[in-house]
Design an enzyme around this catalytic site. Structure first.
Site, PDB file in Angstrom:
ATOM      1  CE1 TYR A 151     -12.461  -1.722  -6.562  1.00  0.00           C
ATOM      2  CE2 TYR A 151     -12.919  -1.256  -8.856  1.00  0.00           C
ATOM      3  CZ  TYR A 151     -13.318  -1.763  -7.640  1.00  0.00           C
ATOM      4  OH  TYR A 151     -14.564  -2.306  -7.511  1.00  0.00           O
ATOM      5  CB  ILE A 199     -13.635   2.284   2.383  1.00  0.00           C
ATOM      6  CG1 ILE A 199     -13.326   3.688   2.901  1.00  0.00           C
ATOM      7  CG2 ILE A 199     -12.443   1.698   1.630  1.00  0.00           C
ATOM      8  CD1 ILE A 199     -12.503   3.704   4.164  1.00  0.00           C
ATOM      9  CE  LYS A 200     -16.617  -2.402  -5.433  1.00  0.00           C
ATOM     10  NZ  LYS A 200     -17.104  -2.196  -6.796  1.00  0.00           N
ATOM     11  CB  VAL A 201     -10.828  -2.539  -1.020  1.00  0.00           C
ATOM     12  CG1 VAL A 201     -10.296  -1.131  -0.770  1.00  0.00           C
ATOM     13  CG2 VAL A 201     -11.197  -3.213   0.288  1.00  0.00           C
TER      14      VAL A 201
END
Lengths: 308, 308, 308, 308, 308
Positions: A174, A206-208
């Site tokens: 983030y 991967i988290k965006v």
């Protein structure tokens, strides 16, 4: 159960990784209704830490109980359930082995002084993840923060330990920092950069956030213009972010942010699917709805991601 | 002695926890006159650290001697006695095994410069707790302080070590920080948030102050109003805080603050009981009274908590 | 394959070093088309970390894929390929043992607040290098930064560990700091000083930028004038920097910076060769060109360095 | 030699302590002319660190030699000799086993910038104390300083290690800090508070300065007035400080500060004796006098403390 | 070779020290042309770190090569050669065992921002010293700097480790700090204080600069005046500094600073000899002269120190 060829081809991208980590990726990719498709829907419940309990759960008081989320993720046939130490422990025996768990190992909160440099506290360890039978640890980085280099060092250390102990690593990336305004935090160039950093640090998943079409950094703007990079549609932006993750060699999931209309949640999933993203990580839009509504919504998301 | 079904049902909430920790919770829950009821009254004596010896003990000079507190907790049939290293050690042989001990492992003091960010020094370790035969460590966090993330990291580490070594963890969660005024420190939203954080960090027993009906954070206020969360009575606020602790899956005890009238202390206990709290942690209101008065007051509290 | 006398004479300068490190230097010095010449061309790809993915790869989208760089370095017959953890891992199985790898263990990025003291995050370890079969670790120092002393301490520790584990150390020495303007960062006195520091810290291979003829520090200027140190030509400046690295006892390679014209890149190599430098470390000027052009350019560089 | 009943009753207060520590307390309490009385006179020589060598020793140049102090403490029949690492080592063989040693493990100095937060450097370890055969470590804390929490954490760690290794801990507790003026540093409330903190931290022997009759903290003043705490005479203040140390369960010794008249030194000892303090720790008033005068003065102190 | 009685009497001052450290002191005291005299001349070459390579070596380019210094120290019959890691390693095989080595384990440099608190980076370890066969580690402290307490803690730790591993410790004690002007840095009271601190920290050999006759600290000035301490001649000041080092129980060597006239260097040595100092540590005045001149000058120094 043998894994599908889709999952096999994803696994092949994780070169040099321990069999233990690969086994955990298989657990998540073969779990639930999306098992074998290479897509994932993950339920994350750390908003109590971020925003406080009432803002998170008062609208649906059953959600104060950690068992509620375990059961919801199971009943909806999701890929994994992510939460901090306390709530994971509170259902660890009852739900042992029924759904892959992601232990969120760092967290921020809304009581902190507003002028502090942005960072999080590390509140759990890889050994906690092992003890609770988790498939992965989850770690948030804030690229752009003056504290980000320390966060990178922390997750680099934890990732190494986790991989050696057969636990996968999910990085929440983030952008947030002294030189970033709120428009910059969701800009497409900044989001792609943040996803790239997570990949460089060795994230397995991967988290965006879904990015806007804004390009924030002046030097980047020149390149986006010169190379005519397509960021006009949400699907194109998803594709751009996925490409930034080692040319598509990493699993990338997207979150949509605060609770919003059902149509909007569904459109997001369609765009992620169209852009080649691996799925959704969706919290408030699920547990802040009544259980029946939440299950219906998740059913629609799963159906979208099951399409080829 | 077999445990009661009430204690059994409390224990069942501590899923995934080591038998050693569960044994310590049993020790405290089966101790004294409230043994088996699921309620607790704990005597904490760390005010000498916080306010200095004269402000704490001059009104009742017998209380300068650590033996006084051991004996008082025993004679009143309380659940546990909590203190820093020095005073616990000073009675460790005489009272060995007679009452569960909570080693307070961090402390602040009133000599510190007033403009320092709020934090505490870690003045004892889990191994000290083991050596002294303690049932638990006690640790204060200051959610809201710019130092709070470090405090969270410290207790997360100590909790892990303690649990592996069969020692329970009690977290004193006191909101305090640069953006919190004194009204905010006891606001009901902030108190519930602070209790929630302690639960997320893995506390086995959570201690907070009885909150006021003030709602401090603007974003939270919207939710309290929209969801019509009942914080009008003290019992309702206790219930709200207990709910914020993993939906009631954690032991929560309440403190009342500075010495005050007997009626007020008793009313607090009635409200805690009515709201489903697990009991009182009460220091100055006990040891700053003459011993006979203190015993009489504690007898009343115990009687209240023994009611079903 | 027996090593050449040129490589033997270079190795003799690494007195007191472990055979493991010497073996890694041999691996790099005997690799590819320059094998045995004592010269090196290294492909470094960490610009995605430094500048972001689009600024690095959008001009040649094939370069988003880490396999592209592995293959390019192999096909061009280069001496080594350097990259951060994520991309090295992504080709670790496919290209295992085919080309010496340098694991870049620290990195900066362009999202950081501009007023932060200059430093980097350590994002990988010596054990990561071992696990991936790397010949060396790569570490950037910023002599001149208020954070530089910490960077020196970090690399001193890592170098020691690496050497004991048979891994060589490459130091990227880039002057940067509060008292240095951009002209000072590439000044010849400052560059020679930065290279000297890398040598004092025990670097096996030293990487600096090709310096300008500017002399930045007042005290140094007196000496450069008094001793008539020749810094008029680029070859002379290369020679001066090499001399500053323990009188030529260390391998020194030079980088040229941002993408620029082919003629300029070639002239740089000629000057490095003429000045007794050990070769080029060249990234953007390679992978931001189409593959065929890049191979042609590298062919020319290699030819220059093969000249005696 | 069997210990006296006085020493036995002091030892009984050290509940929960290792036999090793108790043995060291016995060594000091049974040493020299005050052996068996429960009183102590200790010679501390760390003023060279605090004020520099000339200010400490030039008036009596024989005192530059560490042997001088060993011999003086022996000849005067004192209880122990305290000094930093260097001087203790310099006589460690010659005087091995002849007198209990206290290794002063942290120190400040007068060259430091005046606006620095007050703290000390840790300059020796528990293992140094073991190697040199010391009975105890000595550690200074500055309650009131913004660095005090770190000092508390350091001594808590060292005390634990020392106790496990059979070495006692002496804490020098000197109030000093941003919110304390020089009158506050010696105020009776602040001194009692500082002594109390040392006791809470687990000190076996507590050293404070003789306090003035000033009460410094506003909240404390209310209590001193309301409870009519007697601080009018120096003996009463000594008694108050001793009470603040776990109700008299810890050994407390007092220092008198800079060199002053013989009468004043003797009066201090009388007051300490009258107030129930355990003795004097006296440095400059001893070694800055000619040896014969010093021995005569010490003889008078010992005589006072031998009275029942 | 049996040691001389002079060396034996020096060794007897190192009470409580490990035989390993004593053996290293013997190695240095019995080395070269001054072997057995109790005097030393040491060649230190860390000016490249401090001032940069050109300012250090351009006047005599042969000195860029670390072998030059090894050979010079050997040919001149000196007692030891001191340098940072890189240059020591570069001759470690060629000169193994021929001359005692001092590994300079921390260093500063002239590229640092001028307004930083004064400190150094630790760039090598005790294990590096062992691996390279060194007789001692060398460590610089800056008494007076706001960073000095950390430096003291670092050398205290390293000294302990070194002593246990049979390596001696040389402390370079250079006053420098926010409250010290340049006159104060070389004042006799400050220099004696700095030397005293090194001795308190456990240094086996102490290096300070030759002090001026200025007395800098107001409190010290009173004592120098009252006690009529003789600081009028350089020999008297040397004697005063030696006395401040545990009454002459430690080896003290003096440096003269920047390159200067031959007569001045020789006069310094005569004064050191006359004042009872143990010798010279002399760098730039040696290696910035042509080799023949340097050897001639060193021959004169040695001759002076050989006088009884």
């Amino acid at each position: 159960m043998p894994i599908t060829s889709t999952v096999q081809s994803i696994l092949r991208n994780y070169e040099g990784e321990t069999p233990g980590v690969k086994a955990q990726l298989v657990r998540m990719l073969m779990q639930g209704r999306l098992g074998g498709t290479g897509r994932m829907v993950i339920l994350p419940v750390d908003q109590g830490f971020e925003h406080g309990p009432a803002r998170s759960f008062a609208v649906n008081p059953a959600a104060y109980d950690p068992h509620y989320h375990y059961q919801l993720a199971l009943d909806a046939g999701l890929s994994a359930y992510a939460a901090p130490l306390g709530p994971l422990e509170a259902g660890a025996d009852t739900f042992a082995g029924q759904i892959p768990l992601i232990l969120k190992v760092n967290s921020a909160n809304s009581l902190l002084p507003s002028n502090m440099p942005k960072t999080q506290a590390i509140t759990a360890t890889v050994d906690d993840a092992l003890r609770l039978g988790c498939a992965a640890i989850g770690f948030t980085i804030y690229p752009g923060s003056s504290m980000s280099l320390e966060m990178f060092e922390d997750i680099a250390e934890m990732r190494k330990e986790a991989a050696l102990k057969g636990v996968a690593t999910v990085i929440w990336s983030y952008p947030r920092g002294e030189d970033l305004d709120s428009k910059g935090e969701t800009a497409v160039d900044v989001t792609a950069y943040a996803a790239h950093i997570a990949a460089l640090l060795g994230a397995h998943v991967i988290k965006v956030k879904l990015p806007s079409d804004h390009v924030s950094q002046a030097e980047a703007k020149k390149v986006y213009d010169a190379q005519k990079i397509d960021v006009s549609s949400q699907a194109a932006r998803v594709r751009h972010v996925v490409q930034a993750c080692l040319g598509g060699r990493r699993i990338v999931v997207f979150s949509g942010g605060a609770a919003k209309g059902e149509d909007s949640v569904i459109q997001d999933a369609r765009d992620i699917q169209a852009g080649g993203g691996n799925g959704s990580i969706i919290g408030r839009n699920v547990f802040q709805r009544p259980r029946a509504e939440a299950l219906a919504l998740l059913d629609q998301l799963v159906s979208i991601y099951k399409q080829r």
